[in-house]
Structures are given as structure tokens and as C-alpha cells.
Design a protein around this motif. Structure first.
Motif, PDB file in Angstrom:
ATOM      1  N   VAL A  39       8.122  -5.443  -4.004  1.00  0.00           N
ATOM      2  CA  VAL A  39       8.427  -4.751  -2.483  1.00  0.00           C
ATOM      3  C   VAL A  39       7.908  -5.655  -1.340  1.00  0.00           C
ATOM      4  O   VAL A  39       8.558  -5.945  -0.499  1.00  0.00           O
ATOM      5  N   GLY A  40       6.548  -5.838  -1.686  1.00  0.00           N
ATOM      6  CA  GLY A  40       5.859  -6.838  -0.463  1.00  0.00           C
ATOM      7  C   GLY A  40       6.420  -8.130  -0.418  1.00  0.00           C
ATOM      8  O   GLY A  40       6.667  -8.803   0.629  1.00  0.00           O
ATOM      9  N   MET A  41       7.048  -8.619  -1.776  1.00  0.00           N
ATOM     10  CA  MET A  41       7.481  -9.979  -1.737  1.00  0.00           C
ATOM     11  C   MET A  41       8.738  -9.928  -1.046  1.00  0.00           C
ATOM     12  O   MET A  41       9.134 -11.115  -0.275  1.00  0.00           O
TER      13      MET A  41
ATOM     14  N   ALA B 177      11.774   5.058  -8.031  1.00  0.00           N
ATOM     15  CA  ALA B 177      11.007   3.703  -8.088  1.00  0.00           C
ATOM     16  C   ALA B 177      11.980   2.691  -8.588  1.00  0.00           C
ATOM     17  O   ALA B 177      12.210   1.502  -8.191  1.00  0.00           O
ATOM     18  N   ALA B 178      12.856   2.754  -9.588  1.00  0.00           N
ATOM     19  CA  ALA B 178      13.938   2.046 -10.299  1.00  0.00           C
ATOM     20  C   ALA B 178      14.776   1.689  -8.849  1.00  0.00           C
ATOM     21  O   ALA B 178      15.112   0.316  -8.721  1.00  0.00           O
ATOM     22  N   ARG B 179      15.225   2.504  -8.093  1.00  0.00           N
ATOM     23  CA  ARG B 179      16.203   2.363  -7.120  1.00  0.00           C
ATOM     24  C   ARG B 179      15.424   1.300  -5.910  1.00  0.00           C
ATOM     25  O   ARG B 179      16.179   0.465  -5.488  1.00  0.00           O
TER      26      ARG B 179
ATOM     27  N   ASN C  33       0.666  -1.306  -0.012  1.00  0.00           N
ATOM     28  CA  ASN C  33      -0.062   0.070   0.110  1.00  0.00           C
ATOM     29  C   ASN C  33       1.032   1.030  -0.029  1.00  0.00           C
ATOM     30  O   ASN C  33       0.490   2.159  -0.667  1.00  0.00           O
ATOM     31  N   GLN C  34       1.952   1.170   0.680  1.00  0.00           N
ATOM     32  CA  GLN C  34       2.748   2.405   0.844  1.00  0.00           C
ATOM     33  C   GLN C  34       3.441   2.724  -0.605  1.00  0.00           C
ATOM     34  O   GLN C  34       3.460   3.929  -0.961  1.00  0.00           O
ATOM     35  N   VAL C  35       3.838   1.654  -1.144  1.00  0.00           N
ATOM     36  CA  VAL C  35       4.506   1.948  -2.608  1.00  0.00           C
ATOM     37  C   VAL C  35       3.467   2.398  -3.736  1.00  0.00           C
ATOM     38  O   VAL C  35       3.764   2.945  -4.387  1.00  0.00           O
ATOM     39  N   SER C  36       2.192   1.735  -3.629  1.00  0.00           N
ATOM     40  CA  SER C  36       1.186   1.960  -4.317  1.00  0.00           C
ATOM     41  C   SER C  36       0.782   3.422  -4.286  1.00  0.00           C
ATOM     42  O   SER C  36       0.303   4.179  -5.187  1.00  0.00           O
TER      43      SER C  36
END
Length: 376
Positions: free
Chosen positions: A240-242, A41-43, A21-24
């Protein structure tokens, strides 16, 4: 509801969902965009890539993000067969594999010499049979790390050592069930595949890990994402969640597994003397495969479901197939045992209260089936 079908999919962890959720919300940018948001985002994508490789002890390997293990298996198996057919035609695979491996290989049955490696009664591949089948024509060996039906752990390190003498052979391991459950040495594996939703991550994220990027022939062509190996906008929130889910799954893994082993043994001990029930040998503490001999596994699953207990028959990807399960066949079970089998799969969050409810539920169904059942 008591959920004990974790081999099919796990409930996403709160930490993985929070990261998703944070990244989204904050880094929803396309990782291929050249503006600051895209670069940030790429980093984060590269940080997740490195974290997953390090968690698996494969820091020198390369990782391509995919939608899951089925896509990863298709990319590497189809590509490797097409690439290596000029050098030989023999492909060796265990009798225990998931449909996303077996069905790919059978697609090439007119082009390759597909041979199945024998299985011991304990559900482990026969290393002597592997050695016997290996020859100069062999180009590919595929063995899953942890079986998805009975939980048997395969000797991946020993296989890798054996294959060092066969330079033509590419070694693929489907680690979908093993990741987050057992620590294995994959250093001699050429390709490893996994899915996030098997270890409390988000569905739709997976990985293909290889020791040499040059051997990957992409199935999807487009914008050149993932180093031109898997085009399509990257699912950064799920990735990121993974990474978060894998790190948490691996924390205190020995203690978690010891706890589940106690639960596993509790179930086995309770039903040990039930002469109309067959329990497969103990393997991974996450799995119990047992049969109501004389009944159909689907009947047992539905009866338990009515009691609010969710288990499965075989793998979810093959549960609607009318064919007998290949793993249970390979280890020498009779047809009535296979037909009456169910798979119970724990998670790291399974509680003793849930295990006690499972035992009670199994007892209830056992009594309900009554004269339908017969001795093993």
C-alpha cells in the motif's frame, strides 16, 4: 547530512510511511484468510494492484507482488529461459544491465547463446546492432529502461515495435530506475520489474508485471499466494505504501524534472572547465556521473562522506566489486576515468542549498587530491 545516493535507495516519503503504519495497525490480517479481516485486507491489496498498473499505463496487464526487482528479475528470466529453450537459445541483453539481470543470464551460459547488444557513446543501445543480432533462434531480449550509472533512457517503445516481428521473442524490461522518474510507453513490453524503495516507498516491496500470467513459473512454492505465482504471506503495508509512493512520485513529474535539470546543469557548468575531471554526458536530470581522473572513486566517496555528503561509486549492488563498471566501459571510457568515477543521484526532494553544498564539497576534495589527479 546531504544524501545524494538516491539511485541506491530513496528515503521513504512521509505519505508512504503513514500508509504503511496505518495498514500495519488496522489491516494487519493475512490477505489469504477468509474471515472479514482477511477479506478487507485482500480488497485493499487488489486496489493497490490496480492503482500501480494504472499509474504505469498498464491497466490490462497483470501484477505479482514480490520483495523487489531482484526477485522479480529472477522469477521471469529464469522461468522464461527454462520455458523457451526448446524453441531457441539466443538471448540478447544490453551491456548496461544490473547484476540481478546479468548474473541470472550468466548462470545459464552453458545452455544459452548469450549476446550483448552494443551501446552508443551516449549510453543508449544501438538499435541497428539489435536488429542485426535478432534471428529465429532468439527467445529473449532484456533491456533496462533507465541506466543506473549515467541515467541514459533506453528506447523501450522502439524496441517493442521492432520485436513485434519476432513472435518467439519475450521482451523483459527492468524499470527499477525509471519508475517515478520518467514516463515511458511499456505497452509492447512482455514483463516489467520494479522496486518500491527506488521511488520513496518501503524496502521489501516490488512487482513483476506481465502481459500473460500463464508464462510465470514460480520460484517459491507454498500456500499459493499471488495466484500461485509467488507464495508467502503478502507484505500488504509495504505494498500500500508502494502504491501511494508511486502516485505521489508521478504527480507534477514534468515540473519536478525541470527543477532537477536546473540543479544538474548548475553542477555541470561549475566543473565544465576542470581539466582533471571528466563528466559523463547529461542524461536523466537525476544523475551525474563524474570522475576525478587519477584517483579512486572510493577515495572521493569517503572524502565527501567526511564532509557529510553521501554519494556512491557505481551501483550499491556492485560497489564492492573490483571489476570496472560495465556501463562506463561500454560507452568507451578509459580505465583511469572509470576507476575515478562517482555517481551523484538526486531525489525529487533535493534542494538548491544541498546542490550548492555538493559543489563546495567537490571543490574541496578536488583541491585535496591535488597532484594525484591528471588531465583526462
Amino acid at each position: 547530512m546531504i544524501y545524494l545516493d538516491n539511485a541506491a535507495t530513496t528515503k521513504p516519503s512521509k505519505e508512504a510511511l503513514k500508509s504503511f503504519n496505518q495498514v500495519s495497525e488496522t489491516l494487519f490480517f493475512n490477505t489469504a484468510s477468509i474471515h472479514k479481516g482477511g477479506r478487507d485486507a485482500a480488497r485493499l491489496l487488489e486496489a493497490a494492484r490496480g492503482q500501480i498498473l494504472n499509474e504505469l499505463g498498464l491497466g490490462t496487464h497483470h501484477l505479482i507482488f514480490t520483495s523487489g526487482a531482484t526477485e522479480s528479475n529472477n522469477i521471469i528470466l529464469r522461468g522464461m529461459i527454462e520455458r523457451k529453450l526448446q524453441f531457441g537459445k539466443t538471448v540478447l541483453v544490453s551491456e548496461l544491465e544490473h547484476p540481478s539481470v546479468v548474473n541470472v543470464l550468466e548462470h545459464y551460459k552453458d545452455k544459452i547463446n548469450l549476446q550483448f547488444i552494443k551501446t552508443t557513446p551516449q549510453g543508449v543501445i544501438d538499435l541497428d546492432d539489435l536488429k542485426e543480432k535478432l534471428n529465429d533462434e532468439c527467445i529473449l531480449v532484456s533491456v533496462m529502461a533507465l541506466n543506473n550509472i549515467i541515467g541514459s533512457i533506453q528506447p523501450i517503445e522502439e524496441i517493442g515495435q521492432i520485436l513485434q516481428s519476432y513472435k518467439k521473442v519475450y521482451f523483459h524490461v527492468d524499470a527499477t530506475q525509471a519508475v517515478g522518474k520518467v514516463t515511458l510507453d511499456y505497452k509492447n513490453v512482455d514483463a516489467l520489474t520494479l522496486s518500491a524503495h527506488k521511488f520513496y516507498g518501503i524496502k521489501g516491496a516490488g512487482a513483476l508485471i506481465v502481459n500473460d500470467m500463464n508464462v510465470i513459473d514460480p520460484l517459491l512454492l507454498g500456500g499459493g499466494h499471488e495466484k500461485d505465482k509467488r507464495s508467502g504471506t503478502v507484505n500488504l503495508p509495504a505494498i500500500v505504501g508502494m502504491a501511494k509512493a508511486l502516485r505521489i512520485s508521478n504527480e507534477n513529474l514534468t515540473q519536478k524534472n525541470d527543477r532537477l535539470e536546473q540543479f544538474n546543469n548548475k553542477v555541470r557548468t561549475h566543473f565544465n572547465d576542470y581539466n582533471k575531471m571528466k563528466i559523463q554526458d547529461a542524461q536523466s536530470p537525476y544523475f551525474i556521473n563524474l570522475s576525478f581522473v587519477g584517483a579512486k572513486g572510493e577515495i572521493v566517496v569517503n572524502a565527501l562522506s567526511e564532509l557529510g555528503i553521501y554519494v556512491s561509486t557505481t551501483s550499491a549492488c556492485a560497489s564492492k566489486s573490483n571489476e570496472l563498471n560495465e556501463t562506463l566501459l561500454a560507452i568507451g571510457n578509459k580505465n583511469d576515468v572509470i576507476e575515478g568515477s562517482i555517481r551523484i543521484s538526486f531525489s525529487q526532494n533535493t534542494t538548491e542549498e544541498e546542490v550548492d553544498a555538493l559543489i563546495k564539497g567537490l571543490d574541496t576534495v578536488y583541491k585535496q587530491l591535488g597532484d594525484i589527479l591528471h588531465e583526462v
